[in-house]
Design a protein around this motif. Structure first.
Motif, PDB file in Angstrom:
ATOM      1  N   ILE A 131       0.613  -1.381  -0.071  1.00 49.68           N
ATOM      2  CA  ILE A 131      -0.368   0.226  -0.015  1.00 49.68           C
ATOM      3  C   ILE A 131       0.102   1.172  -0.318  1.00 49.68           C
ATOM      4  O   ILE A 131       0.773   2.173  -0.756  1.00 49.68           O
ATOM      5  CB  ILE A 131      -0.990  -0.253   1.506  1.00 49.68           C
ATOM      6  CG1 ILE A 131      -2.300  -1.134   1.447  1.00 49.68           C
ATOM      7  CG2 ILE A 131      -1.548   1.298   1.245  1.00 49.68           C
ATOM      8  CD1 ILE A 131      -2.677  -1.627   2.136  1.00 49.68           C
ATOM      9  N   THR A 132       2.021   1.254   1.217  1.00 48.65           N
ATOM     10  CA  THR A 132       2.701   2.498   1.010  1.00 48.65           C
ATOM     11  C   THR A 132       3.746   2.128  -0.308  1.00 48.65           C
ATOM     12  O   THR A 132       3.256   3.491  -0.963  1.00 48.65           O
ATOM     13  CB  THR A 132       3.813   2.642   1.927  1.00 48.65           C
ATOM     14  OG1 THR A 132       3.646   1.986   2.920  1.00 48.65           O
ATOM     15  CG2 THR A 132       5.160   3.561   1.887  1.00 48.65           C
ATOM     16  N   THR A 133       4.058   2.115  -1.402  1.00 49.13           N
ATOM     17  CA  THR A 133       4.042   1.951  -2.267  1.00 49.13           C
ATOM     18  C   THR A 133       3.264   2.046  -3.506  1.00 49.13           C
ATOM     19  O   THR A 133       3.753   2.825  -4.547  1.00 49.13           O
ATOM     20  CB  THR A 133       5.028   0.273  -3.065  1.00 49.13           C
ATOM     21  OG1 THR A 133       6.521   0.027  -2.117  1.00 49.13           O
ATOM     22  CG2 THR A 133       5.313   0.674  -4.437  1.00 49.13           C
ATOM     23  N   LEU A 134       2.237   1.964  -3.468  1.00 49.45           N
ATOM     24  CA  LEU A 134       1.111   2.170  -4.446  1.00 49.45           C
ATOM     25  C   LEU A 134       0.974   3.570  -4.237  1.00 49.45           C
ATOM     26  O   LEU A 134       0.316   4.037  -4.740  1.00 49.45           O
ATOM     27  CB  LEU A 134       0.225   1.128  -3.900  1.00 49.45           C
ATOM     28  CG  LEU A 134      -0.410   0.164  -4.093  1.00 49.45           C
ATOM     29  CD1 LEU A 134      -1.247  -1.128  -4.853  1.00 49.45           C
ATOM     30  CD2 LEU A 134       0.146  -0.346  -6.243  1.00 49.45           C
ATOM     31  N   LEU A 135       0.426   4.212  -2.649  1.00 48.55           N
ATOM     32  CA  LEU A 135       0.592   5.465  -2.517  1.00 48.55           C
ATOM     33  C   LEU A 135       1.798   5.868  -3.009  1.00 48.55           C
ATOM     34  O   LEU A 135       1.213   7.962  -3.980  1.00 48.55           O
ATOM     35  CB  LEU A 135       0.262   5.398  -1.024  1.00 48.55           C
ATOM     36  CG  LEU A 135      -0.453   5.235  -0.161  1.00 48.55           C
ATOM     37  CD1 LEU A 135      -0.912   5.028   1.652  1.00 48.55           C
ATOM     38  CD2 LEU A 135      -2.149   5.813  -0.727  1.00 48.55           C
TER      39      LEU A 135
END
Length: 171
Positions: free
Chosen positions: A41-45
């Protein structure tokens, strides 16, 4: 095609994130799976913010949502820290952060258009559901956490479906 993916993917990712949160809360997922989820999720954000920065910073409402995404990065990392260390405060901060940030952003979104009073009732309903869920989350008693996640997930899912619907109709 990338622009269309950025515009429509959140309609699947938002409800998926809340289903993931509910599954984590009910311990259907291992801590390792939850940690990997936080990292993904952090990477996608980060990717979404980088790819959308130019477009989102020029529109007042999209700028609010860009701020939610950027603020969500450390919020999500706090959740990853909480899972990795077993510190519940980190995971509680992450869950509440993701309950609160989008709920607050729904208010200027609702003011962007709508009925005779200038409010879009669909976004107000979404904000109401998510806000009620966020309040339930703050009440003591673990029995309310799943209800809180359900309300917030429902409100945020409604709002992103409305947004995607509106974008698809205007493009």
């Amino acid at each position: 095609m990338l622009r269309r993916l950025r515009a429509t993917a959140p309609a699947a990712l938002v409800p998926l994130a809340w289903v993931f949160a509910a599954a984590a809360h009910t311990e259907l997922l291992t801590a390792h799976t939850v940690l990997v989820g936080h990292i993904v999720i952090t990477t996608l954000l980060i990717a979404f913010a980088g790819l959308s920065w130019g477009e989102m910073r020029t529109d007042p409402v999209l700028r609010v949502w860009l701020a939610v995404i950027v603020a969500g990065i450390p919020v999500t990392l706090a959740g990853a820290y909480g899972v990795a260390t077993g510190e519940p405060l980190g995971t509680q901060f992450a869950v509440f952060g993701w309950m609160l940030l989008p709920t607050l952003a729904l208010l200027p979104t609702a003011r962007r258009g709508g009925g005779a009073d200038g409010l879009d009732r669909r976004y107000m309903l979404a904000a109401g559901l998510a806000g009620l869920g966020a309040l339930l989350f703050l009440l003591p008693g673990s029995s309310l956490v799943l209800a809180a996640i359900t309300l917030v997930g429902g409100g945020q899912t409604l709002s992103i479906l409305v947004a995607v619907w509106d974008v698809e109709l205007t493009d």
